[in-house]
Write a protein that holds these residues in place. Structure first.
Motif, PDB file in Angstrom:
ATOM      1  N   LEU A 199      57.954  -8.066  -1.206  1.00  0.00           N
ATOM      2  CA  LEU A 199      56.751  -7.265  -1.460  1.00  0.00           C
ATOM      3  C   LEU A 199      55.810  -7.517  -0.293  1.00  0.00           C
ATOM      4  CD1 LEU A 199      58.001  -7.772  -4.418  1.00  0.00           C
ATOM      5  CD2 LEU A 199      55.737  -7.092  -5.207  1.00  0.00           C
ATOM      6  N   SER A 246      52.604  -6.716   1.803  1.00  0.00           N
ATOM      7  CA  SER A 246      51.278  -6.097   1.883  1.00  0.00           C
ATOM      8  C   SER A 246      50.843  -6.214   3.329  1.00  0.00           C
ATOM      9  CB  SER A 246      50.317  -6.849   0.978  1.00  0.00           C
ATOM     10  OG  SER A 246      50.084  -8.132   1.499  1.00  0.00           O
ATOM     11  N   ILE A 299      48.173 -11.751   5.402  1.00  0.00           N
ATOM     12  CA  ILE A 299      48.752 -12.816   6.229  1.00  0.00           C
ATOM     13  C   ILE A 299      49.990 -13.408   5.557  1.00  0.00           C
ATOM     14  CG2 ILE A 299      48.315 -15.137   7.178  1.00  0.00           C
ATOM     15  CD1 ILE A 299      45.311 -14.342   7.271  1.00  0.00           C
ATOM     16  N   ASP A 300      49.969 -13.459   4.229  1.00  0.00           N
ATOM     17  CA  ASP A 300      50.958 -14.275   3.526  1.00  0.00           C
ATOM     18  C   ASP A 300      52.349 -13.658   3.404  1.00  0.00           C
ATOM     19  OD1 ASP A 300      48.744 -15.836   3.183  1.00  0.00           O
ATOM     20  OD2 ASP A 300      48.387 -15.229   1.115  1.00  0.00           O
ATOM     21  N   SER A 301      52.414 -12.409   2.991  1.00  0.00           N
ATOM     22  CA  SER A 301      53.747 -11.871   2.675  1.00  0.00           C
ATOM     23  C   SER A 301      54.702 -11.798   3.872  1.00  0.00           C
ATOM     24  CB  SER A 301      53.647 -10.540   1.933  1.00  0.00           C
ATOM     25  OG  SER A 301      52.671  -9.715   2.457  1.00  0.00           O
ATOM     26  N   PHE A 313      53.239  -0.931  -1.420  1.00  0.00           N
ATOM     27  CA  PHE A 313      52.569  -0.009  -2.338  1.00  0.00           C
ATOM     28  C   PHE A 313      51.379   0.616  -1.633  1.00  0.00           C
ATOM     29  CE2 PHE A 313      55.041  -2.885  -4.809  1.00  0.00           C
ATOM     30  CZ  PHE A 313      55.647  -2.053  -5.732  1.00  0.00           C
ATOM     31  N   ARG A 356      49.811  -5.530 -10.852  1.00  0.00           N
ATOM     32  CA  ARG A 356      50.848  -6.398 -10.296  1.00  0.00           C
ATOM     33  C   ARG A 356      52.115  -6.368 -11.158  1.00  0.00           C
ATOM     34  NH1 ARG A 356      49.930  -8.715  -6.222  1.00  0.00           N
ATOM     35  NH2 ARG A 356      51.605 -10.195  -6.542  1.00  0.00           N
ATOM     36  N   GLY A 411      54.222 -13.203  -1.375  1.00  0.00           N
ATOM     37  CA  GLY A 411      53.444 -14.155  -0.585  1.00  0.00           C
ATOM     38  C   GLY A 411      52.469 -14.929  -1.450  1.00  0.00           C
ATOM     39  N   GLN A 468      44.940 -19.353  -4.883  1.00  0.00           N
ATOM     40  CA  GLN A 468      44.113 -18.743  -3.837  1.00  0.00           C
ATOM     41  C   GLN A 468      43.125 -17.733  -4.391  1.00  0.00           C
ATOM     42  OE1 GLN A 468      45.933 -16.586  -0.633  1.00  0.00           O
ATOM     43  NE2 GLN A 468      46.529 -18.463   0.374  1.00  0.00           N
ATOM     44  N   GLN A 495      46.441 -15.241  -8.764  1.00  0.00           N
ATOM     45  CA  GLN A 495      47.471 -16.204  -8.404  1.00  0.00           C
ATOM     46  C   GLN A 495      47.299 -17.563  -9.084  1.00  0.00           C
ATOM     47  OE1 GLN A 495      48.137 -16.094  -4.158  1.00  0.00           O
ATOM     48  NE2 GLN A 495      48.044 -13.881  -4.128  1.00  0.00           N
ATOM     49  N   CYS A 524      45.190  -3.389  -3.190  1.00  0.00           N
ATOM     50  CA  CYS A 524      44.660  -4.412  -4.095  1.00  0.00           C
ATOM     51  C   CYS A 524      43.163  -4.573  -3.902  1.00  0.00           C
ATOM     52  CB  CYS A 524      45.320  -5.753  -3.820  1.00  0.00           C
ATOM     53  SG  CYS A 524      47.070  -5.675  -4.035  1.00  0.00           S
TER      54      CYS A 524
HETATM   55  P1  ATP Z   1      49.004 -11.239   1.357  1.00  0.00           P
HETATM   56  O1  ATP Z   1      48.341 -11.989   2.447  1.00  0.00           O
HETATM   57  O2  ATP Z   1      50.497 -11.263   1.478  1.00  0.00           O
HETATM   58  O3  ATP Z   1      48.442  -9.862   1.184  1.00  0.00           O
HETATM   59  P2  ATP Z   1      47.251 -12.211  -0.633  1.00  0.00           P
HETATM   60  O4  ATP Z   1      46.881 -13.624  -0.539  1.00  0.00           O
HETATM   61  O5  ATP Z   1      46.309 -11.181  -0.122  1.00  0.00           O
HETATM   62  O6  ATP Z   1      48.678 -12.028   0.034  1.00  0.00           O
HETATM   63  P3  ATP Z   1      47.513 -10.661  -3.072  1.00  0.00           P
HETATM   64  O7  ATP Z   1      46.828  -9.540  -2.433  1.00  0.00           O
HETATM   65  O8  ATP Z   1      47.052 -11.140  -4.408  1.00  0.00           O
HETATM   66  O9  ATP Z   1      47.556 -11.962  -2.158  1.00  0.00           O
HETATM   67  O10 ATP Z   1      49.039 -10.321  -3.208  1.00  0.00           O
HETATM   68  C1  ATP Z   1      49.962 -11.297  -3.584  1.00  0.00           C
HETATM   69  C2  ATP Z   1      51.330 -10.807  -3.167  1.00  0.00           C
HETATM   70  O11 ATP Z   1      51.636  -9.586  -3.827  1.00  0.00           O
HETATM   71  C3  ATP Z   1      51.438 -10.475  -1.697  1.00  0.00           C
HETATM   72  O12 ATP Z   1      51.716 -11.619  -0.921  1.00  0.00           O
HETATM   73  C4  ATP Z   1      52.554  -9.481  -1.688  1.00  0.00           C
HETATM   74  O13 ATP Z   1      53.802 -10.138  -1.765  1.00  0.00           O
HETATM   75  C5  ATP Z   1      52.320  -8.711  -2.975  1.00  0.00           C
HETATM   76  N1  ATP Z   1      51.479  -7.516  -2.724  1.00  0.00           N
HETATM   77  C6  ATP Z   1      50.165  -7.382  -2.873  1.00  0.00           C
HETATM   78  N2  ATP Z   1      49.751  -6.131  -2.534  1.00  0.00           N
HETATM   79  C7  ATP Z   1      50.842  -5.459  -2.148  1.00  0.00           C
HETATM   80  C8  ATP Z   1      51.094  -4.127  -1.692  1.00  0.00           C
HETATM   81  N3  ATP Z   1      50.124  -3.242  -1.519  1.00  0.00           N
HETATM   82  N4  ATP Z   1      52.362  -3.785  -1.394  1.00  0.00           N
HETATM   83  C9  ATP Z   1      53.355  -4.691  -1.529  1.00  0.00           C
HETATM   84  N5  ATP Z   1      53.182  -5.941  -1.967  1.00  0.00           N
HETATM   85  C10 ATP Z   1      51.945  -6.335  -2.260  1.00  0.00           C
END
Ligand code: ATP
Ligand code: MG
Length: 398
Positions: free
Chosen positions: A186, A188, A191-193, A212, A268, A290, A295, A299, A348
């Motif tokens: 998944l 986004s 930074i994390d995913s 998404f 989610r 991610g 955080q 999460q 998100c």
């Molecule tokens: P990231 O840095 O990866 O965006 P985050 O710390 O911002 O992570 P969230 O926005 O809560 O955390 O999202 C948690 C995880 O959900 C993401 O790491 C990703 O794996 C998935 N995710 C969130 N938004 C999307 C999106 N628009 N499309 C695909 N996956 C998403």
């Protein structure tokens, strides 16, 4: 003269038939990587992978690309030759060291490590090492021998040919990526995913990715950013099919029909359900996110408990115990950080509640979800209407 590159890989951990598979996969991945750079012969010789440039290609050009191939622990620029007389070996070794360390190298301690596959060779390994060592001392009078903690080790290996090398350029380690292992990331724009996907790919897993997209609330630039992140990850992981899932209708429906404080968690949960379907289509056996404990509101342990409940496929969260700074360091190392911090919103952040529930109750959430408009059909439609963007080793194909 440096005319080849010896590839070191994790030899200890892999045995028997696995070793064979490991080597063959690694060779295939190396060949694929090098095909874009020039003409190279990649061969397996007595438990070593060896690369030789052909038609004027150069060794220097392939170091950086090979530093993105999982499974390699070190790269050794080598001099390879057939004349195995001591005179030739010593001469070639001095020439090799001059190329590595300069005509008048700074003083260092060194040792010579000799091996011979041919047991009929008139000298044994220790004698070869002693002979080469004394010639090095003659050529570089300011060098000295230290067999226990040398700064430089000079390898002289007599196999079907003679290999001389002394520098080991570090590789990434990990396992060669195999298409028989696939997981759906998944992805986004954060930074994390990308880091989470990279970490799983490092263990030999091929990725597909799911993004998404809530157009027009999230712009084309937000999507381009995700494509760029997938492209960067694919430099390591090989092929990625990136699914861009149209998510606007579902998000608006959640927004209209569910309590504010549950928006994120319900969103989610639906993301997970869609992802699981896409993963099945792709032949993937796990989902990767991610997520990182504590955080943000979505999460917490309670939130992830609720998110996880909708799918049966394993969900891996390789960053779960990391601090943000640790994640940032990997993002910088793998070169996704600069792209991740570009400012474009993701879905998100746009639909997020002001005070999201940090301790959601599963029963209450399930009840809210019954208010959604035919969610099964909406999920099916989102999967079918997804756009697929293909990435191969750092290139966007379509
Ligand atoms: P990231 O840095 O990866 O965006 P985050 O710390 O911002 O992570 P969230 O926005 O809560 O955390 O999202 C948690 C995880 O959900 C993401 O790491 C990703 O794996 C998935 N995710 C969130 N938004 C999307 C999106 N628009 N499309 C695909 N996956 C998403
Ligand atoms: Mg995010």
């Amino acid at each position: 003269m440096h005319n080849g590159l010896l590839v070191k890989y994790g030899e200890i951990a892999i045995k028997g038939n696995n070793r064979h598979q490991f080597e063959n996969l690694l060779i295939r991945n190396i060949k694929e990587k090098l095909a874009k750079v020039g003409t190279y012969k990649v061969s397996k010789e007595q438990g070593r992978i060896f690369i030789e440039p052909e038609n004027g290609s150069s060794i220097d050009d392939i170091i950086a690309p090979l530093q993105k191939v999982f499974g390699i622990i070190g790269l050794c620029p080598a001099s390879v030759f057939t004349d195995d007389s001591m005179e030739s070996i010593c001469e070639q070794t001095i020439a090799h060291l001059k190329e590595d360390y300069g005509e008048n190298p700074a003083p260092v301690t060194f040792k010579v490590e000799a091996r011979r596959a041919n047991k009929k060779y008139p000298l044994n390994s220790l004698q070869i090492a002693a002979e080469v060592g004394s010639k090095i001392l003659e050529a570089f009078p300011n060098w000295s021998v230290d067999v226990h903690h040398p700064q430089v080790t000079v390898w002289t290996e007599l196999r079907n040919r003679v290999y001389v090398f002394s520098k080991v350029i570090p590789g990434l380690g990990g396992m060669p990526v195999s298409s028989h292992n696939k997981a759906a990331l998944l992805l986004s724009g954060g930074i994390d995913s990308p880091v989470a996907g990279w970490m799983i790919a490092k263990r030999g897993v091929e990725l597909c990715a799911i993004y998404f997209h809530a157009h027009p609330y999230t712009t084309d630039r937000a999507k381009d950013k995700v494509v760029e992140l997938a492209r960067r990850v694919s430099e390591y992981s090989g092929r990625i099919n990136l699914y861009v899932v149209p998510f606007t209708d579902i998000q608006l429906d959640i927004y209209d029909r569910c309590p504010q404080d549950q928006l994120t968690i319900i969103m989610r949960r639906i993301m997970m359900r869609i992802s699981e379907k896409i993963a099945e289509k792709e032949g993937a056996m796990a989902l990767i996110t991610g997520e990182n404990l504590g955080q943000v509101a979505s999460q917490t342990l309670q939130s992830m408990y609720c998110t996880n409940e909708v799918c049966t496929m394993p969900v891996y969260r390789p960053l779960i115990g990391f601090d943000k700074q640790e994640i940032v360091e990997i993002a910088q190392k793998i070169d996704t950080f600069e792209t991740s911090i570009l400012p474009y919103e993701d879905c998100c952040t746009i639909f997020v509640a002001k005070h999201p529930e940090t301790k959601p109750k599963l029963e209450s959430i399930k009840k809210s979800e019954t208010h959604l408009t035919d969610i099964e059909a909406a999920i099916e439609k989102a999967v079918n209407d997804s756009e697929i963007i293909k990435l191969r080793l750092g290139e966007v194909l379509e």
